[in-house]
Motif scaffolding. Structure first.
Motif, short mmCIF file in Angstrom:
data_model
loop_
_atom_site.label_atom_id
_atom_site.label_comp_id
_atom_site.label_asym_id
_atom_site.label_seq_id
_atom_site.Cartn_x
_atom_site.Cartn_y
_atom_site.Cartn_z
N LEU A 141 0.82 -1.21 0.00
CA LEU A 141 0.00 0.00 0.00
C LEU A 141 0.86 1.26 0.00
N LEU A 142 1.98 1.23 0.73
CA LEU A 142 2.89 2.38 0.73
C LEU A 142 3.46 2.61 -0.67
N LEU A 143 3.83 1.53 -1.35
CA LEU A 143 4.38 1.68 -2.69
C LEU A 143 3.28 2.03 -3.70
N ALA A 144 2.05 1.61 -3.42
CA ALA A 144 0.93 2.05 -4.26
C ALA A 144 0.76 3.56 -4.15
N GLY A 145 0.96 4.09 -2.93
CA GLY A 145 0.91 5.54 -2.74
C GLY A 145 1.97 6.24 -3.57
N ARG A 146 3.13 5.63 -3.67
CA ARG A 146 4.19 6.19 -4.52
C ARG A 146 3.73 6.24 -5.97
N GLY A 147 3.06 5.16 -6.43
CA GLY A 147 2.57 5.13 -7.79
C GLY A 147 1.53 6.21 -8.04
N LEU A 148 0.69 6.47 -7.06
CA LEU A 148 -0.33 7.51 -7.21
C LEU A 148 0.31 8.90 -7.28
N ARG A 149 1.36 9.09 -6.51
CA ARG A 149 2.06 10.38 -6.57
C ARG A 149 2.71 10.58 -7.95
N LYS A 150 3.21 9.49 -8.54
CA LYS A 150 3.76 9.58 -9.89
C LYS A 150 2.69 10.00 -10.88
N THR A 189 -10.91 -1.42 -18.83
CA THR A 189 -10.10 -1.91 -17.72
C THR A 189 -9.00 -2.83 -18.21
N ILE A 190 -9.28 -3.60 -19.24
CA ILE A 190 -8.25 -4.49 -19.78
C ILE A 190 -7.13 -3.67 -20.43
N MET A 191 -7.51 -2.62 -21.14
CA MET A 191 -6.50 -1.77 -21.76
C MET A 191 -5.64 -1.09 -20.70
N ALA A 192 -6.27 -0.63 -19.63
CA ALA A 192 -5.52 0.03 -18.56
C ALA A 192 -4.52 -0.94 -17.94
N GLY A 193 -4.92 -2.21 -17.77
CA GLY A 193 -4.04 -3.18 -17.15
C GLY A 193 -2.94 -3.67 -18.07
N LEU A 194 -3.28 -3.93 -19.34
CA LEU A 194 -2.32 -4.53 -20.26
C LEU A 194 -1.39 -3.52 -20.91
N GLY A 252 8.91 -6.67 1.65
CA GLY A 252 8.69 -7.91 0.92
C GLY A 252 9.14 -7.78 -0.52
N ARG A 253 9.72 -8.83 -1.07
CA ARG A 253 10.26 -8.76 -2.43
C ARG A 253 9.16 -8.52 -3.47
N SER A 254 7.96 -8.99 -3.18
CA SER A 254 6.87 -8.81 -4.14
C SER A 254 6.11 -7.50 -3.95
N ALA A 255 6.43 -6.76 -2.89
CA ALA A 255 5.69 -5.54 -2.58
C ALA A 255 5.72 -4.51 -3.71
N PRO A 256 6.86 -4.29 -4.39
CA PRO A 256 6.86 -3.31 -5.49
C PRO A 256 5.90 -3.70 -6.62
N LEU A 257 5.79 -4.99 -6.90
CA LEU A 257 4.89 -5.43 -7.96
C LEU A 257 3.44 -5.25 -7.54
N VAL A 258 3.12 -5.70 -6.35
CA VAL A 258 1.74 -5.57 -5.86
C VAL A 258 1.36 -4.11 -5.74
N GLY A 259 2.27 -3.28 -5.24
CA GLY A 259 1.99 -1.86 -5.10
C GLY A 259 1.72 -1.19 -6.43
N SER A 260 2.47 -1.57 -7.45
CA SER A 260 2.26 -0.98 -8.77
C SER A 260 0.91 -1.35 -9.34
N VAL A 261 0.52 -2.62 -9.17
CA VAL A 261 -0.78 -3.06 -9.68
C VAL A 261 -1.92 -2.38 -8.92
N LEU A 262 -1.78 -2.24 -7.61
CA LEU A 262 -2.82 -1.58 -6.82
C LEU A 262 -2.95 -0.10 -7.22
N ALA A 263 -1.84 0.55 -7.49
CA ALA A 263 -1.89 1.96 -7.90
C ALA A 263 -2.64 2.13 -9.21
N ASP A 264 -2.52 1.12 -10.08
CA ASP A 264 -3.20 1.22 -11.37
C ASP A 264 -4.71 1.07 -11.25
#
Length: 253
Positions: A9-18, A68-73, A98-110
Motif C-alpha cells: 500500500l505504501l508503494l501504491a501511494g508512490r505510484g499515485l504520486r507519480k 479496464t483491460i487496456m488500462a491493465g495490459l 517484501g520482495r513482491s511488494a513493489p509489484l503488488v503496489g504498482s498493480v494496486l496503484a493502477d
C-alpha cells in the motif's frame, strides 16, 4: 502477510504520486476507450444496428470491459519496466520490504486508472444517451466485475514487463494482446453473425463472458453463468501469472 500488505500500500501511494505529477500516464486509460466508443458508435452503429442509439446500448458494456483491460495490459508492465531500467528497484531491494511488494503496489496503484476510465466512460455514455436499465447496484457490480478481470489480467503484463528489457517491446506486446482479447468477442457484433471459425474463439474468450455478464448487469438479462465464468478466469489469471511475475522479478531484477 500484514507487513507485505502494508508495504504494498505504501508503494501504491508512490505510484499515485507519480500519476499526480505526470497526468499523461492516464492518457491511454482515459482517452482510448472514449475514442473507441465514439468511433464504433458513429462509424458502425447505423450499419450494424440501424441506429446509433440502439448500438450505443449494445456496445457500451463491451467498451466498459475493454477499458479496464487496456488500462491493465498497457500501463502496468511499462511502468514497472521503466522503474527497473532506472534502477528504482535496486533501491527497493535494499529496503526491509517484501520482495513482491513493489509489484503488488504498482498493480494496486493502477486501480486508479480503472476508476478514471470507468467514470469517464459512464459520463460520456450518459451524454450520448446510454442509460442503465437495471439500477445503481447492478451497475456497480458490472464495474466491479470489469475491474476484477482487468486487475487479474494485468499480471500478464507485469510478467512481460519484468522479463523483457526494452520498454517499447513491452508496450507492443500489450497492444498485440489487447486486439484478440477485446475484438475477438461479441463486443462489436453478435456472435451468431461472425464466421464459424471466429465464433469458436469468441465462445472460449474470457473477455466475451465478462462482456455478456456486464450487459446483463447494465441492461438486464442472464448474468450468473457469465459472471461465474469471468470470476473463474480471473482467479486463473491471478493464480498463474502473479506467482510467475514474482518469480521472474526475484530472478531477473
Amino acid at each position: 502477510m500484514t507487513a507485505l500488505l502494508r508495504h504494498s500500500l505504501l508503494l501504491a501511494g508512490r505510484g499515485l504520486r507519480k500519476t499526480r505529477r505526470n497526468p499523461g500516464i492516464l492518457f491511454d486509460a482515459l482517452f482510448l476507450p472514449i475514442v473507441f466508443l465514439l468511433m464504433f458508435v458513429y462509424l458502425f452503429g447505423g450499419a450494424v444496428a440501424g441506429s446509433t442509439q440502439v448500438y450505443l446500448q449494445y456496445i457500451f458494456p463491451g467498451i466498459l470491459v475493454m477499458s479496464t483491460i487496456m488500462a491493465g495490459l498497457l500501463a502496468t508492465g511499462v511502468s514497472l519496466n521503466v522503474d527497473v531500467k532506472k534502477g528504482v528497484f535496486d533501491r527497493f531491494r535494499s529496503l526491509p520490504i517484501g520482495r513482491s511488494a513493489p509489484l503488488v503496489g504498482s498493480v494496486l496503484a493502477d486501480m486508479v486508472r480503472y476508476a478514471v476510465a470507468l467514470v469517464s466512460l459512464f459520463a460520456l455514455g450518459y451524454l450520448l444517451g446510454f442509460r442503465v436499465q437495471t439500477g445503481l447496484v447492478p451497475a456497480l457490480a458490472a464495474s466491479g466485475l470489469a475491474v476484477v478481470l482487468g486487475f487479474c489480467m494485468s499480471w500478464i503484463n507485469v510478467l512481460v514487463g519484468v522479463l523483457i528489457k526494452e520498454t517499447s517491446v513491452v508496450q507492443s506486446v500489450g497492444f498485440l494482446g489487447i486486439f484478440p482479447l477485446t475484438f475477438g468477442t461479441n463486443m462489436v457484433a453478435p456472435t451468431e453473425t461472425l464466421p464459424g471459425w471466429l465464433q469458436v474463439w469468441v465462445n472460449v474468450n474470457p473477455v466475451t463472458h465478462a462482456i455478456e455478464a456486464t450487459r446483463g448487469l447494465l441492461l438486464g438479462g442472464p448474468v450468473a453463468a457469465s459472471a461465474v465464468t469471468t470470476l473463474i478466469w480471473s482467479a486463473g489469471f491471478l493464480v498463474v501469472f502473479a506467482p510467475l511475475a514474482v518469480f521472474a522479478y526475484r530472478r531477473n531484477v
